[in-house]
Design an enzyme around this catalytic site. Structure first.
Site, PDB file in Angstrom:
ATOM      1  N   ASN A 185      -0.645   1.546   6.043  1.00 23.07           N
ATOM      2  CA  ASN A 185       0.168   0.600   5.278  1.00 23.07           C
ATOM      3  C   ASN A 185       0.777  -0.364   6.292  1.00 23.07           C
ATOM      4  OD1 ASN A 185       3.499   0.920   3.878  1.00 23.07           O
ATOM      5  ND2 ASN A 185       2.066  -0.721   3.646  1.00 23.07           N
ATOM      6  N   GLY A 186       0.498  -1.673   6.100  1.00 21.54           N
ATOM      7  CA  GLY A 186       1.067  -2.653   7.034  1.00 21.54           C
ATOM      8  C   GLY A 186      -0.006  -3.610   7.529  1.00 21.54           C
ATOM      9  N   HIS A 188      19.005 -33.991 -14.019  1.00 22.93           N
ATOM     10  CA  HIS A 188      18.477 -34.618 -12.799  1.00 22.93           C
ATOM     11  C   HIS A 188      16.978 -34.356 -12.660  1.00 22.93           C
ATOM     12  CE1 HIS A 188      22.522 -35.600 -11.644  1.00 22.93           C
ATOM     13  NE2 HIS A 188      22.873 -34.347 -11.883  1.00 22.93           N
ATOM     14  N   ARG A 205       3.171   0.450  -5.281  1.00 27.64           N
ATOM     15  CA  ARG A 205       3.123  -0.266  -4.003  1.00 27.64           C
ATOM     16  C   ARG A 205       1.859  -1.117  -3.852  1.00 27.64           C
ATOM     17  NH1 ARG A 205       6.712   1.824  -0.439  1.00 27.64           N
ATOM     18  NH2 ARG A 205       5.529   0.975   1.290  1.00 27.64           N
ATOM     19  N   LYS A 228      11.445 -12.681 -14.539  1.00 24.42           N
ATOM     20  CA  LYS A 228      10.853 -11.558 -15.285  1.00 24.42           C
ATOM     21  C   LYS A 228       9.673 -12.020 -16.121  1.00 24.42           C
ATOM     22  CE  LYS A 228      12.145  -8.878 -13.613  1.00 24.42           C
ATOM     23  NZ  LYS A 228      13.101  -8.283 -12.730  1.00 24.42           N
ATOM     24  N   GLU A 274       6.771 -12.757 -13.779  1.00 24.66           N
ATOM     25  CA  GLU A 274       6.201 -11.553 -13.178  1.00 24.66           C
ATOM     26  C   GLU A 274       5.312 -10.772 -14.137  1.00 24.66           C
ATOM     27  OE1 GLU A 274       8.979  -9.382  -9.950  1.00 24.66           O
ATOM     28  OE2 GLU A 274       9.955  -9.668 -11.865  1.00 24.66           O
ATOM     29  N   LYS A 320       5.664  -3.520  -5.850  1.00 18.30           N
ATOM     30  CA  LYS A 320       7.108  -3.304  -5.943  1.00 18.30           C
ATOM     31  C   LYS A 320       7.786  -3.419  -4.587  1.00 18.30           C
ATOM     32  CE  LYS A 320      10.546  -0.701  -8.287  1.00 18.30           C
ATOM     33  NZ  LYS A 320      10.945  -1.932  -8.977  1.00 18.30           N
ATOM     34  N   CYS A 360       0.825  -1.206   0.000  1.00 17.07           N
ATOM     35  CA  CYS A 360       0.000   0.000   0.000  1.00 17.07           C
ATOM     36  C   CYS A 360       0.863   1.263   0.000  1.00 17.07           C
ATOM     37  CB  CYS A 360      -0.931   0.090   1.204  1.00 17.07           C
ATOM     38  SG  CYS A 360      -1.971  -1.356   1.402  1.00 17.07           S
ATOM     39  N   GLU A 383      16.933 -14.742 -13.123  1.00 17.15           N
ATOM     40  CA  GLU A 383      16.350 -13.419 -13.390  1.00 17.15           C
ATOM     41  C   GLU A 383      15.497 -13.452 -14.666  1.00 17.15           C
ATOM     42  OE1 GLU A 383      15.741 -10.751 -12.053  1.00 17.15           O
ATOM     43  OE2 GLU A 383      15.836  -9.085 -13.463  1.00 17.15           O
ATOM     44  N   TRP A 386      -2.915  -2.684  -1.677  1.00 18.86           N
ATOM     45  CA  TRP A 386      -2.592  -4.060  -2.066  1.00 18.86           C
ATOM     46  C   TRP A 386      -3.208  -4.908  -0.961  1.00 18.86           C
ATOM     47  CZ3 TRP A 386      -0.035  -8.451  -0.330  1.00 18.86           C
ATOM     48  CH2 TRP A 386       0.356  -9.373  -1.314  1.00 18.86           C
TER      49      TRP A 386
HETATM   50  C1  G6P Z   1       9.228  -7.345  -5.328  1.00 18.89           C
HETATM   51  C2  G6P Z   1       9.485  -6.783  -6.726  1.00 18.89           C
HETATM   52  C3  G6P Z   1      10.785  -7.351  -7.292  1.00 18.89           C
HETATM   53  C4  G6P Z   1      11.936  -7.061  -6.333  1.00 18.89           C
HETATM   54  C5  G6P Z   1      11.644  -7.607  -4.931  1.00 18.89           C
HETATM   55  C6  G6P Z   1      12.675  -7.135  -3.916  1.00 18.89           C
HETATM   56  O1  G6P Z   1       8.923  -8.691  -5.404  1.00 18.89           O
HETATM   57  O2  G6P Z   1       8.405  -7.069  -7.580  1.00 18.89           O
HETATM   58  O3  G6P Z   1      11.044  -6.752  -8.542  1.00 18.89           O
HETATM   59  O4  G6P Z   1      13.093  -7.633  -6.822  1.00 18.89           O
HETATM   60  O5  G6P Z   1      10.373  -7.140  -4.472  1.00 18.89           O
HETATM   61  O6  G6P Z   1      12.559  -5.758  -3.754  1.00 18.89           O
HETATM   62  P1  G6P Z   1      13.677  -4.817  -3.186  1.00 18.89           P
HETATM   63  O7  G6P Z   1      13.052  -3.454  -3.169  1.00 18.89           O
HETATM   64  O8  G6P Z   1      14.011  -5.314  -1.813  1.00 18.89           O
HETATM   65  O9  G6P Z   1      14.841  -4.898  -4.113  1.00 18.89           O
END
Ligand code: G6P
Length: 607
Positions: A100-101, A507, A27, A488, A491, A602, A2, A484, A74
């Site tokens: 938020n929290g 394996h 957020r 991606k 996501e 994020k 949030c 990564e 969120w």
């Molecule tokens: C979320 C984001 C990712 C990010 C991760 C860690 O899952 O969607 O893109 O890598 O958080 O976030 P940070 O701000 O700790 O790098």
């Protein structure tokens, strides 16, 4: 998660709240709401969906109010409905708040309040706090009632609260969730990050855990701890984010803008920290802990998501060049391990936002055990930066797309610099120091070359669009990049994609391979090139479709994306770029919400 923003001042708060919420939307973005007030009225609007929807609804209503709150959600407690959207209020509709929290003991408090005849309209934990304040407000002391209510809740939170009966006042409080105060000229703003604050001022105060702030139009600002009730001095910082950094400019999405900023993120992170003539680092930020660093014998790296893959890269790097025992661990696991830290351990925490709760909690545990901690962080003043011993700021600039891209490049750049620095202070003779300095200098240009060929990647995405599963394989420094690439695609394209160390394929994973299973193989000409190519052969023998990313051509691959030649430790800077572009174009063709993918946020501030 949030995003929250509160305003008190002389302007119409609505415009600031809406613009602020758009900047905080990364957020959380399942629902949103605002409340504002002028002398006579309270205007409360909530909407399921994005801030732009809310904006459409309120735009032509001539709403006005010098005090207001805004929230983008969120969902955690309670479904995605207007009733559950914030701002929340009490029975008398005097106390309004955004949160938020998570309030962990909200059920217990709700039961008690119900017995005292409070009526609840939502399923949220946040609403409970409004009623709790109302319960104490019977003595008509707003400040004190918030203070008493804060002492009763458990969990992590950032609140901004106003009271219809005391409209010259805004109260904020935080514990484990971020909250920053902006000090303008006769106006104040409280927000989850600096981006809404930069709308009115560059002067900010970063609140600490346990802080409560009372902003009064007539009396000014007072900060004190709600834990021990001691007043604290106002420590004012300047934010250096430029408004332009936050604009999308002519790009369709933040993600592609941020991928195109990858060369700049790398360059800005290294250029003041490396002396190319003397082949030396200039990491002034670590001066004070130099002696302690000289003695470390073990490095633990921790983070979440993409930042965790940077940790894995760091592990290979420190082992290879410093011969130091190194481990990378996902923060949400590390925090529950009984990790054998000792006085010779260095903990490195990596985070773009500096707010990810699992990373924060893992570091708090290490801090209690007096472990030396360095943060590699992108957002200035964020919660993690305030707890670690020293910070190396990545210079990626604001990253707004939910999926992290340029921050990752800045993180691995910082790790290379830190590795060289540790070698210097430990008196380790780096095996190819001159080449490392020469290569890092030109790596931004090489990244740019790849980005200039984005049409090739777009075409590849078009050609592969009918596939629903992907593997990404790599060895050693390329394994984190395989992870990564797969993350991606998951996501932002919502596709099933998995990564494995290339040698592990036989394996189990290879059982899935047939002509309908495309496999990305990351095989630059590094120390494990031949081994990875053997794995490619094994997959080809089972008719797998192969996309090879390498500086070498190989006729058995179905498609080869050639990257420039480099050093082993810098190949990840190059192989990751086509994977970021591939996920972007794949998601775009599928019509996904690229910057705001479903179910994600994020900055993950809930456990
Ligand atoms: C979320 C984001 C990712 C990010 C991760 C860690 O899952 O969607 O893109 O890598 O958080 O976030 P940070 O701000 O700790 O790098």
């Amino acid at each position: 998660m949030c995003g929250i923003v509160g305003y008190l001042g002389k302007r119409n708060s609505l415009l600031i709240l809406l613009e602020g919420l758009k900047r905080l939307e990364y957020r959380g973005y399942d629902s949103c709401g605002v409340v504002l007030s002028n002398n006579e009225e309270i205007y409360l609007y909530k909407k399921v969906g994005k801030v732009s929807e809310l904006e459409k609804e309120v735009k032509n209503k001539n709403l006005d109010g010098n005090i207001g709150l805004g929230h983008t959600r969120w969902a955690t407690h309670g479904g995605i409905t207007e009733n559950n959207a914030h701002p929340h209020y009490d029975c008398s509709q005097n106390i309004f708040l955004i949160h938020n929290g998570i309030i962990e003991n909200y059920q217990e408090l709700k039961e008690k309040l119900k017995k005292k005849n409070h009526n609840f309209y939502s399923e949220t934990d946040s609403e409970v706090f409004a009623h709790l304040i109302e319960e104490y407000y019977k003595n008509n002391d707003f400040e004190n009632s918030v203070l008493k209510a804060l002492k009763e809740i458990r969990g992590n939170f950032a609140f901004v609260i106003f009271n219809k009966k005391e409209k010259d006042k805004l109260i904020g409080a935080r514990f484990s969730s971020p909250l920053i105060l902006g000090l303008g000229k006769e106006e104040y703003i409280l927000a989850s990050d600096p981006s809404p604050i930069s709308l009115i001022t560059k002067n900010v105060v970063y609140l600490d855990d346990g802080d409560m702030v009372v902003v009064d139009k007539n009396k000014g600002v007072k900060i004190f701890s709600f834990l021990n009730e001691k007043e604290k001095p106002l420590v004012i910082y300047q934010i250096n984010w430029q408004i332009d950094d936050i604009k999308k400019e002519n790009y369709e999405h933040y993600m592609i803008k941020e991928i195109e900023e990858e060369p700049k993120a790398v360059f800005n992170t290294f250029y003041k920290r490396l002396n190319f003539e003397r082949l030396e680092t200039n990491l002034k930020e670590l001066n004070e802990i130099k002696e302690k660093l000289r003695n470390i014998e073990k490095i633990v790296l921790t983070a979440c998501g993409t930042a965790y893959y940077a940790c894995l890269y760091g592990r290979y790097l420190f082992e290879e060049y410093l011969n130091l025992n190194s481990e990378a661990e996902i923060a949400s696991e590390l925090r529950y391990r009984n990790y054998p830290y000792n006085e010779k351990t260095l903990l490195i925490v990596i985070s773009q936002s500096g707010e990810t709760i699992d990373t924060l909690e893992a570091l708090k545990i290490a801090k209690k055990r007096n472990v030396l901690i360095i943060g590699i962080i992108n957002v200035p003043g964020s919660s993690i930066t305030r707890l670690v011993d020293k910070v190396i700021y990545t210079q990626a600039g604001p990253e707004l797309a939910v999926a992290s891209t340029k921050a990752f490049l800045a993180q691995i750049t910082s790790l290379v610099i830190l590795m060289i620095y540790l070698a210097e202070i430990k008196g380790i003779n780096l095996k190819n120091k001159k080449q490392i300095f020469e290569e890092i200098k030109i790596i931004p240009e090489k990244i740019k070359e790849i980005i200039n060929r984005k049409e090739e990647i777009k075409k590849l995405a078009e050609d592969l669009i009918c596939f629903k599963n992907f593997y990404f394989l790599g060895r050693k420094f390329q394994y984190p990049i395989a992870l990564e690439g797969a993350l991606k695609l998951k996501e932002i394209a919502y596709l099933h994609s998995e990564a494995y160390p290339a040698g592990e394929t036989k394996h189990g994973p290879i059982a899935l391979i047939d002509e309908n299973f495309p496999v990305f193989i990351l095989a630059p000409k590094d120390s494990v090139y031949e081994k990875t190519i053997s794995n490619l052969e094994e997959i080809k023998a089972r008719k797998g479709k192969i996309i090879l990313i390498s500086d070498e051509a190989f006729e058995k691959a179905d498609y080869v994306f050639k990257i420039p030649k480099s050093l082993e430790i810098f190949y990840p800077f190059l192989t990751v770029v086509p994977l970021h572009l591939f996920a972007y174009y794949f998601a775009k063709i599928l019509g996904r919400e690229i910057d705001r993918p479903r179910n994600l946020a994020k900055s993950v501030t809930v456990e």
